[in-house]
Design a protein around this motif. Structure first.
Motif, PDB file in Angstrom:
ATOM      1  N   VAL A 149       1.253  18.123   4.463  1.00  0.00           N
ATOM      2  CA  VAL A 149       1.424  16.911   5.261  1.00  0.00           C
ATOM      3  C   VAL A 149       0.705  15.730   4.615  1.00  0.00           C
ATOM      4  CG1 VAL A 149       0.960  15.831   7.502  1.00  0.00           C
ATOM      5  CG2 VAL A 149       1.739  18.204   7.394  1.00  0.00           C
ATOM      6  N   SER A 150      -0.449  15.985   4.025  1.00  0.00           N
ATOM      7  CA  SER A 150      -1.218  14.894   3.408  1.00  0.00           C
ATOM      8  C   SER A 150      -0.424  14.216   2.291  1.00  0.00           C
ATOM      9  CB  SER A 150      -2.540  15.432   2.865  1.00  0.00           C
ATOM     10  OG  SER A 150      -2.313  16.534   1.987  1.00  0.00           O
ATOM     11  N   PHE A 151       0.217  15.008   1.432  1.00  0.00           N
ATOM     12  CA  PHE A 151       1.008  14.436   0.341  1.00  0.00           C
ATOM     13  C   PHE A 151       2.283  13.802   0.894  1.00  0.00           C
ATOM     14  CE2 PHE A 151       3.645  15.190  -3.668  1.00  0.00           C
ATOM     15  CZ  PHE A 151       3.163  14.046  -4.269  1.00  0.00           C
ATOM     16  N   ASN A 152       2.859  14.413   1.923  1.00  0.00           N
ATOM     17  CA  ASN A 152       4.035  13.856   2.587  1.00  0.00           C
ATOM     18  C   ASN A 152       3.746  12.453   3.127  1.00  0.00           C
ATOM     19  OD1 ASN A 152       5.376  13.405   5.422  1.00  0.00           O
ATOM     20  ND2 ASN A 152       6.813  14.725   4.323  1.00  0.00           N
ATOM     21  N   GLN A 153       2.585  12.282   3.729  1.00  0.00           N
ATOM     22  CA  GLN A 153       2.217  10.978   4.273  1.00  0.00           C
ATOM     23  C   GLN A 153       1.908   9.965   3.170  1.00  0.00           C
ATOM     24  OE1 GLN A 153       2.056  10.051   7.905  1.00  0.00           O
ATOM     25  NE2 GLN A 153       3.563  11.585   7.350  1.00  0.00           N
ATOM     26  N   ALA A 154       1.371  10.436   2.077  1.00  0.00           N
ATOM     27  CA  ALA A 154       1.108   9.532   0.949  1.00  0.00           C
ATOM     28  C   ALA A 154       2.413   8.950   0.419  1.00  0.00           C
ATOM     29  CB  ALA A 154       0.357  10.272  -0.154  1.00  0.00           C
ATOM     30  N   ILE A 155       3.431   9.793   0.288  1.00  0.00           N
ATOM     31  CA  ILE A 155       4.738   9.318  -0.174  1.00  0.00           C
ATOM     32  C   ILE A 155       5.355   8.399   0.876  1.00  0.00           C
ATOM     33  CG2 ILE A 155       7.056  10.012  -0.886  1.00  0.00           C
ATOM     34  CD1 ILE A 155       5.824  12.682  -1.801  1.00  0.00           C
ATOM     35  N   GLY A 156       5.235   8.768   2.149  1.00  0.00           N
ATOM     36  CA  GLY A 156       5.799   7.954   3.225  1.00  0.00           C
ATOM     37  C   GLY A 156       5.197   6.568   3.302  1.00  0.00           C
ATOM     38  N   ALA A 157       3.958   6.426   2.806  1.00  0.00           N
ATOM     39  CA  ALA A 157       3.307   5.111   2.843  1.00  0.00           C
ATOM     40  C   ALA A 157       3.954   4.113   1.892  1.00  0.00           C
ATOM     41  CB  ALA A 157       1.827   5.260   2.509  1.00  0.00           C
ATOM     42  N   LEU A 308      -1.582  -0.064  12.919  1.00  0.00           N
ATOM     43  CA  LEU A 308      -1.804   1.305  13.372  1.00  0.00           C
ATOM     44  C   LEU A 308      -1.045   2.302  12.499  1.00  0.00           C
ATOM     45  CD1 LEU A 308      -1.518   0.785  17.246  1.00  0.00           C
ATOM     46  CD2 LEU A 308      -3.604   1.239  15.950  1.00  0.00           C
ATOM     47  N   GLY A 309       0.144   1.910  12.062  1.00  0.00           N
ATOM     48  CA  GLY A 309       0.928   2.785  11.198  1.00  0.00           C
ATOM     49  C   GLY A 309       0.251   3.029   9.865  1.00  0.00           C
ATOM     50  N   ASN A 310      -0.379   1.988   9.319  1.00  0.00           N
ATOM     51  CA  ASN A 310      -1.109   2.160   8.062  1.00  0.00           C
ATOM     52  C   ASN A 310      -2.261   3.152   8.224  1.00  0.00           C
ATOM     53  OD1 ASN A 310       0.559   0.231   6.930  1.00  0.00           O
ATOM     54  ND2 ASN A 310      -0.873  -1.451   7.293  1.00  0.00           N
ATOM     55  N   ALA A 311      -2.961   3.063   9.337  1.00  0.00           N
ATOM     56  CA  ALA A 311      -4.076   3.980   9.585  1.00  0.00           C
ATOM     57  C   ALA A 311      -3.589   5.377   9.942  1.00  0.00           C
ATOM     58  CB  ALA A 311      -4.952   3.431  10.703  1.00  0.00           C
ATOM     59  N   LYS A 312      -2.413   5.467  10.559  1.00  0.00           N
ATOM     60  CA  LYS A 312      -1.888   6.760  10.998  1.00  0.00           C
ATOM     61  C   LYS A 312      -1.673   7.721   9.839  1.00  0.00           C
ATOM     62  CE  LYS A 312       2.305   7.517  11.362  1.00  0.00           C
ATOM     63  NZ  LYS A 312       3.368   8.180  10.549  1.00  0.00           N
ATOM     64  N   ALA A 313      -1.179   7.200   8.724  1.00  0.00           N
ATOM     65  CA  ALA A 313      -0.942   8.068   7.563  1.00  0.00           C
ATOM     66  C   ALA A 313      -2.227   8.732   7.108  1.00  0.00           C
ATOM     67  CB  ALA A 313      -0.324   7.249   6.427  1.00  0.00           C
ATOM     68  N   ALA A 314      -3.312   7.956   7.061  1.00  0.00           N
ATOM     69  CA  ALA A 314      -4.597   8.514   6.638  1.00  0.00           C
ATOM     70  C   ALA A 314      -5.122   9.519   7.653  1.00  0.00           C
ATOM     71  CB  ALA A 314      -5.612   7.391   6.426  1.00  0.00           C
ATOM     72  N   VAL A 315      -4.999   9.203   8.940  1.00  0.00           N
ATOM     73  CA  VAL A 315      -5.478  10.113   9.986  1.00  0.00           C
ATOM     74  C   VAL A 315      -4.696  11.422   9.949  1.00  0.00           C
ATOM     75  CG1 VAL A 315      -5.732  10.438  12.478  1.00  0.00           C
ATOM     76  CG2 VAL A 315      -6.284   8.232  11.451  1.00  0.00           C
ATOM     77  N   ILE A 338      -5.501   4.246  -2.677  1.00  0.00           N
ATOM     78  CA  ILE A 338      -4.947   3.066  -3.355  1.00  0.00           C
ATOM     79  C   ILE A 338      -3.605   2.675  -2.735  1.00  0.00           C
ATOM     80  CG2 ILE A 338      -3.991   2.247  -5.552  1.00  0.00           C
ATOM     81  CD1 ILE A 338      -6.116   3.894  -6.977  1.00  0.00           C
ATOM     82  N   THR A 339      -2.777   3.688  -2.419  1.00  0.00           N
ATOM     83  CA  THR A 339      -1.486   3.405  -1.798  1.00  0.00           C
ATOM     84  C   THR A 339      -1.656   2.738  -0.439  1.00  0.00           C
ATOM     85  OG1 THR A 339      -0.375   5.243  -2.928  1.00  0.00           O
ATOM     86  CG2 THR A 339       0.628   4.462  -0.901  1.00  0.00           C
ATOM     87  N   VAL A 340      -2.535   3.277   0.395  1.00  0.00           N
ATOM     88  CA  VAL A 340      -2.765   2.698   1.718  1.00  0.00           C
ATOM     89  C   VAL A 340      -3.327   1.285   1.593  1.00  0.00           C
ATOM     90  CG1 VAL A 340      -4.090   2.906   3.855  1.00  0.00           C
ATOM     91  CG2 VAL A 340      -3.062   4.940   2.829  1.00  0.00           C
ATOM     92  N   MET A 341      -4.231   1.074   0.638  1.00  0.00           N
ATOM     93  CA  MET A 341      -4.785  -0.264   0.413  1.00  0.00           C
ATOM     94  C   MET A 341      -3.680  -1.228  -0.020  1.00  0.00           C
ATOM     95  SD  MET A 341      -7.827  -1.446  -2.167  1.00  0.00           S
ATOM     96  CE  MET A 341      -6.815  -1.077  -3.605  1.00  0.00           C
ATOM     97  N   GLY A 342      -2.769  -0.749  -0.856  1.00  0.00           N
ATOM     98  CA  GLY A 342      -1.650  -1.581  -1.277  1.00  0.00           C
ATOM     99  C   GLY A 342      -0.741  -1.963  -0.122  1.00  0.00           C
ATOM    100  N   VAL A 343      -0.524  -1.026   0.801  1.00  0.00           N
ATOM    101  CA  VAL A 343       0.302  -1.326   1.986  1.00  0.00           C
ATOM    102  C   VAL A 343      -0.367  -2.395   2.842  1.00  0.00           C
ATOM    103  CG1 VAL A 343       1.247  -0.375   4.110  1.00  0.00           C
ATOM    104  CG2 VAL A 343       1.383   0.951   2.002  1.00  0.00           C
ATOM    105  N   VAL A 344      -1.686  -2.308   2.990  1.00  0.00           N
ATOM    106  CA  VAL A 344      -2.420  -3.323   3.760  1.00  0.00           C
ATOM    107  C   VAL A 344      -2.305  -4.684   3.085  1.00  0.00           C
ATOM    108  CG1 VAL A 344      -4.707  -4.032   4.564  1.00  0.00           C
ATOM    109  CG2 VAL A 344      -4.012  -1.633   4.732  1.00  0.00           C
ATOM    110  N   LEU A 345      -2.470  -4.721   1.759  1.00  0.00           N
ATOM    111  CA  LEU A 345      -2.327  -5.976   1.027  1.00  0.00           C
ATOM    112  C   LEU A 345      -0.918  -6.535   1.146  1.00  0.00           C
ATOM    113  CD1 LEU A 345      -4.294  -5.125  -2.252  1.00  0.00           C
ATOM    114  CD2 LEU A 345      -5.050  -6.585  -0.367  1.00  0.00           C
ATOM    115  N   TYR A 346       0.064  -5.650   1.107  1.00  0.00           N
ATOM    116  CA  TYR A 346       1.463  -6.063   1.259  1.00  0.00           C
ATOM    117  C   TYR A 346       1.696  -6.705   2.629  1.00  0.00           C
ATOM    118  CZ  TYR A 346       6.479  -5.435   2.177  1.00  0.00           C
ATOM    119  OH  TYR A 346       7.786  -5.622   2.540  1.00  0.00           O
TER     120      TYR A 346
END
Length: 358
Positions: A149-157, A308-315, A338-346
């Protein structure tokens, strides 16, 4: 005997309706309030509820997190650990559940006003969205058979990356250079995470990428097809129509690819009642994802939902590692971060671009 009261007497008994009154009451028109809509009645119920608004909003956000993470974990457990290897049939159960619950919520609970399909053209547009929806959900569920699930969420981000591509290819819409620059860490992070993922599986990776791209394609196509005011549907009404269409699309595929899956499921249910509980719970939580998504947007904002969606992937990634004990390494965690940080910057870059445009 009591003298019968005439209409004139009754009118005269109300000074506001008396034609001879000094204040011109004869010409006065009373403002009769209109019948409140279902949404107004729902808001009145919330306003009169004994629960403070802050606590209510917090409960809704918590429910959104629980349902989103819950459906991921249940899908992973069913498809990988329990041995129920029928992702297409499982997705069809999700769609049937969403159709039934949506009908009950809109027709009986009246959480939103009911909207009807107005034309054949609108029907085929919704059917096209349903096909894309099927592709995204089936590929996402299939990927959970092979990936943690962790890798699945990383790709989904990486959804914003695909959204920007499809928006440019389909609608020729361009973003500011800052927005495109913010997508670089989104892609860089997933490359790092993929190269260092201990449980990397090529087919599962391709399925997850296809699911993420399908999710982005649906959002772009939905904005393109349902643009006129007469064709726009509330998200809950759109789900009401898309879910049964998606189930009908999936039916021949599950019969062809997965064989006599219904008989297998019934046989499993007779031998182990726990599978029935898992399937019913899984299908119910799948609908709650959509319901809580609507409620969070209603009680906060679309921007809050995005955050919340950005944080959800990490949680979700952290919870899945704690439950399923899948191995992780520093490089993979760094890539995900890095991916989650990029989504926040986006998200921030797009918000600034819209503010500048206005």
């Amino acid at each position: 005997m009591v003298e019968a009261q005439s209409w004139t007497t009754r009118r005269a008994s109300n000074p506001r309706l008396d034609p001879n009154s000094n204040d011109g009451g004869g010409d006065r028109v009373l403002d009769i309030p209109g019948t409140p809509t279902a949404e107004d009645r729902l808001l009145q119920q919330y306003d009169s509820a004994p629960i403070p608004p802050t606590i209510l909003t917090a409960a809704i956000v918590a429910s959104w997190y629980l349902s989103n993470i819950g459906v991921l974990l249940l899908n992973k457990y069913l498809l990988s650990f329990y041995g129920y290897r029928y992702p297409i049939f499982l997705t069809m159960l999700h769609m049937l559940s969403c159709a039934a619950y949506s009908l009950f919520a809109i027709k009986w609970l009246e959480i939103v006003p009911f909207q009807q399909i107005q034309s054949r053209r609108q029907f085929f547009k919704i059917l096209a969205l349903s096909a894309i929806f099927c592709l995204s959900v089936v590929c996402g569920n299939t990927s959970l058979r092979y990936l943690p699930v962790s890798f699945n969420q990383a790709i989904g981000a990486t959804t914003p990356f695909f959204t920007a591509i499809f928006a440019f290819v389909i609608t020729c819409k361009t973003e500011s250079p800052q927005v495109y620059f913010a997508l670089v860490p989104v892609v860089l992070g997933i490359v790092l995470a993929s190269n260092s993922e201990p449980l990397f599986h090529l087919f599962g990776f391709l399925m997850c990428v296809t699911s993420t791209a399908g999710r982005a394609l649906k959002s772009v196509v939905q904005g393109l097809l349902l643009t006129s005011d007469s064709e726009k549907l509330h998200s809950m009404n759109l789900l009401l129509y898309m879910a049964p269409m998606a189930a009908m699309i999936l039916l021949p595929f599950t019969l062809y690819v997965e064989g006599n899956v219904l008989a297998v499921t019934i046989e499993k249910g007779r031998g182990d009642g726990f599978i029935v509980f898992l399937l019913v719970a899984n299908a119910t939580v799948a609908y709650l994802v959509n319901l809580t998504n609507f409620l969070v947007t209603k009680h906060t904002s679309a921007l809050t939902l995005q955050v919340l969606g950005n944080a959800k992937a990490a949680v979700a990634a952290v919870v899945s590692v704690l439950i399923f004990k899948n191995p992780v390494n520093v490089m993979g965690m760094t890539g995900f971060a890095i991916t989650v940080m990029g989504v926040v910057l986006y998200s921030e870059a797009r918000k600034r671009a819209k503010t500048t445009a206005h």
